[in-house]
Design a protein around this motif. Structure first.
Motif, PDB file in Angstrom:
ATOM      1  N   PHE A  39      76.144  -0.227  24.758  1.00 21.76           N
ATOM      2  CA  PHE A  39      76.210   1.195  25.061  1.00 21.76           C
ATOM      3  C   PHE A  39      77.195   1.406  26.206  1.00 21.76           C
ATOM      4  CE2 PHE A  39      71.975   0.730  23.248  1.00 21.76           C
ATOM      5  CZ  PHE A  39      71.946   1.772  22.339  1.00 21.76           C
ATOM      6  N   ALA A  40      78.219   2.192  25.963  1.00 21.95           N
ATOM      7  CA  ALA A  40      79.211   2.577  26.968  1.00 21.95           C
ATOM      8  C   ALA A  40      79.745   1.393  27.771  1.00 21.95           C
ATOM      9  CB  ALA A  40      78.627   3.643  27.887  1.00 21.95           C
ATOM     10  N   PRO A  41      80.332   0.387  27.108  1.00 24.85           N
ATOM     11  CA  PRO A  41      80.827  -0.772  27.860  1.00 24.85           C
ATOM     12  C   PRO A  41      81.996  -0.436  28.778  1.00 24.85           C
ATOM     13  CG  PRO A  41      81.483  -0.912  25.562  1.00 24.85           C
ATOM     14  CD  PRO A  41      80.556   0.273  25.682  1.00 24.85           C
ATOM     15  N   TRP A  42      82.644   0.694  28.581  1.00 26.95           N
ATOM     16  CA  TRP A  42      83.778   1.087  29.426  1.00 26.95           C
ATOM     17  C   TRP A  42      83.308   1.629  30.769  1.00 26.95           C
ATOM     18  CZ3 TRP A  42      81.919   3.609  25.250  1.00 26.95           C
ATOM     19  CH2 TRP A  42      81.433   4.869  25.442  1.00 26.95           C
ATOM     20  N   LEU A  43      82.030   1.994  30.937  1.00 26.61           N
ATOM     21  CA  LEU A  43      81.563   2.631  32.170  1.00 26.61           C
ATOM     22  C   LEU A  43      81.331   1.692  33.352  1.00 26.61           C
ATOM     23  CD1 LEU A  43      79.100   5.406  31.013  1.00 26.61           C
ATOM     24  CD2 LEU A  43      81.325   5.654  32.043  1.00 26.61           C
ATOM     25  N   PRO A  44      80.665   0.720  33.380  1.00 25.57           N
ATOM     26  CA  PRO A  44      79.996  -0.197  32.464  1.00 25.57           C
ATOM     27  C   PRO A  44      78.622   0.309  32.068  1.00 25.57           C
ATOM     28  CG  PRO A  44      79.819  -0.997  34.677  1.00 25.57           C
ATOM     29  CD  PRO A  44      80.620   0.268  34.749  1.00 25.57           C
ATOM     30  N   GLY A  45      78.116  -0.209  30.993  1.00 27.34           N
ATOM     31  CA  GLY A  45      76.895   0.316  30.429  1.00 27.34           C
ATOM     32  C   GLY A  45      75.800  -0.707  30.249  1.00 27.34           C
ATOM     33  N   LEU A  46      75.146  -0.619  29.083  1.00 22.67           N
ATOM     34  CA  LEU A  46      73.999  -1.465  28.785  1.00 22.67           C
ATOM     35  C   LEU A  46      74.244  -2.315  27.547  1.00 22.67           C
ATOM     36  CD1 LEU A  46      71.060   1.069  29.227  1.00 22.67           C
ATOM     37  CD2 LEU A  46      71.584  -0.844  30.710  1.00 22.67           C
ATOM     38  N   PHE A  47      73.663  -3.481  27.556  1.00 22.65           N
ATOM     39  CA  PHE A  47      73.659  -4.375  26.405  1.00 22.65           C
ATOM     40  C   PHE A  47      72.245  -4.356  25.846  1.00 22.65           C
ATOM     41  CE2 PHE A  47      73.162  -9.156  25.394  1.00 22.65           C
ATOM     42  CZ  PHE A  47      73.372  -8.949  24.048  1.00 22.65           C
ATOM     43  N   TYR A  48      72.114  -3.964  24.585  1.00 26.42           N
ATOM     44  CA  TYR A  48      70.817  -3.893  23.914  1.00 26.42           C
ATOM     45  C   TYR A  48      70.786  -4.916  22.794  1.00 26.42           C
ATOM     46  CZ  TYR A  48      68.007  -2.280  19.934  1.00 26.42           C
ATOM     47  OH  TYR A  48      67.172  -2.215  18.852  1.00 26.42           O
ATOM     48  N   PHE A  49      69.680  -5.633  22.678  1.00 24.12           N
ATOM     49  CA  PHE A  49      69.462  -6.426  21.473  1.00 24.12           C
ATOM     50  C   PHE A  49      67.977  -6.472  21.184  1.00 24.12           C
ATOM     51  CE2 PHE A  49      69.356  -9.642  24.760  1.00 24.12           C
ATOM     52  CZ  PHE A  49      68.453 -10.599  24.345  1.00 24.12           C
ATOM     53  N   ARG A  50      67.675  -6.550  19.887  1.00 26.25           N
ATOM     54  CA  ARG A  50      66.299  -6.556  19.429  1.00 26.25           C
ATOM     55  C   ARG A  50      66.017  -7.874  18.729  1.00 26.25           C
ATOM     56  NH1 ARG A  50      62.669  -2.149  17.371  1.00 26.25           N
ATOM     57  NH2 ARG A  50      61.023  -3.305  16.349  1.00 26.25           N
ATOM     58  N   GLU A  51      64.918  -8.482  19.145  1.00 22.54           N
ATOM     59  CA  GLU A  51      64.436  -9.683  18.483  1.00 22.54           C
ATOM     60  C   GLU A  51      63.241  -9.292  17.614  1.00 22.54           C
ATOM     61  OE1 GLU A  51      64.915 -13.563  20.957  1.00 22.54           O
ATOM     62  OE2 GLU A  51      63.841 -12.088  22.169  1.00 22.54           O
ATOM     63  N   ILE A  52      62.747 -10.240  16.864  1.00 20.06           N
ATOM     64  CA  ILE A  52      61.610  -9.972  15.985  1.00 20.06           C
ATOM     65  C   ILE A  52      60.424  -9.430  16.778  1.00 20.06           C
ATOM     66  CG2 ILE A  52      59.909 -11.070  14.470  1.00 20.06           C
ATOM     67  CD1 ILE A  52      62.176 -13.010  13.624  1.00 20.06           C
ATOM     68  N   LYS A  53      60.170  -9.988  17.959  1.00 23.40           N
ATOM     69  CA  LYS A  53      58.984  -9.610  18.728  1.00 23.40           C
ATOM     70  C   LYS A  53      59.260  -8.750  19.949  1.00 23.40           C
ATOM     71  CE  LYS A  53      56.580 -13.803  17.388  1.00 23.40           C
ATOM     72  NZ  LYS A  53      55.980 -15.046  17.820  1.00 23.40           N
ATOM     73  N   SER A  54      60.520  -8.498  20.300  1.00 20.59           N
ATOM     74  CA  SER A  54      60.782  -7.743  21.528  1.00 20.59           C
ATOM     75  C   SER A  54      62.149  -7.076  21.509  1.00 20.59           C
ATOM     76  CB  SER A  54      60.662  -8.664  22.742  1.00 20.59           C
ATOM     77  OG  SER A  54      61.571  -9.725  22.637  1.00 20.59           O
TER      78      SER A  54
END
Length: 135
Positions: A91-106
């Motif tokens: 999310f918005a890596p130019w700002l810098p922003g956030l890195f999101y990832f989803r695993e099976i349990k979290s």
């Protein structure tokens, strides 16, 4: 769906740190000086920026053939096997922003304390098929 594009034979790659987020927050804290209740908003936000600055240079992301590994110095903190990933997005890596990832349990949201271009490149190489499309 847990399809990955990674090969277990790929060499490990560490992402270089980027202090952009920490410096942006420290700059924001200085902009808070004219507010009422001075200096408390500046101190609180500035301390958070300093915390992120320290984390930027003490944490390391390493992409191996089948796992994302988070390191603090020489100590391994956590492993995230790609086989358990369901999706990821920057999310918005130019700002810098956030890195999101989803695993099976979290679900994980991490501030981008690393070079966003290197991070994106490794994500696309290792788990590119799981990228969540932009709206």
């Amino acid at each position: 769906m847990t399809t990955t594009t990674s090969s277990p034979n790929q060499d490990p790659v560490s992402i270089s740190p980027s202090p952009r987020l920490a410096l942006l927050i420290i700059l924001l804290s200085l902009c808070l000086l004219p507010l009422p209740l001075t200096p408390w908003p500046t101190v609180v936000v500035g301390l958070f920026g300093i915390f992120l600055f320290v984390q930027t240079y003490s944490l390391r992301l390493e992409f191996t053939g089948d796992t994302l590994v988070v390191w603090r110095g020489q100590q391994e903190l956590r492993r995230f096997p790609y086989a358990e990933w369901q999706s990821w997005r920057l999310f918005a890596p130019w700002l810098p922003g956030l890195f999101y990832f989803r695993e099976i349990k979290s679900i994980h949201f991490l501030p981008i304390l690393f070079n966003p271009a290197e991070l994106r490149q490794q994500l696309e190489e290792r788990v590119g098929s799981l990228e969540t499309p932009q709206p």
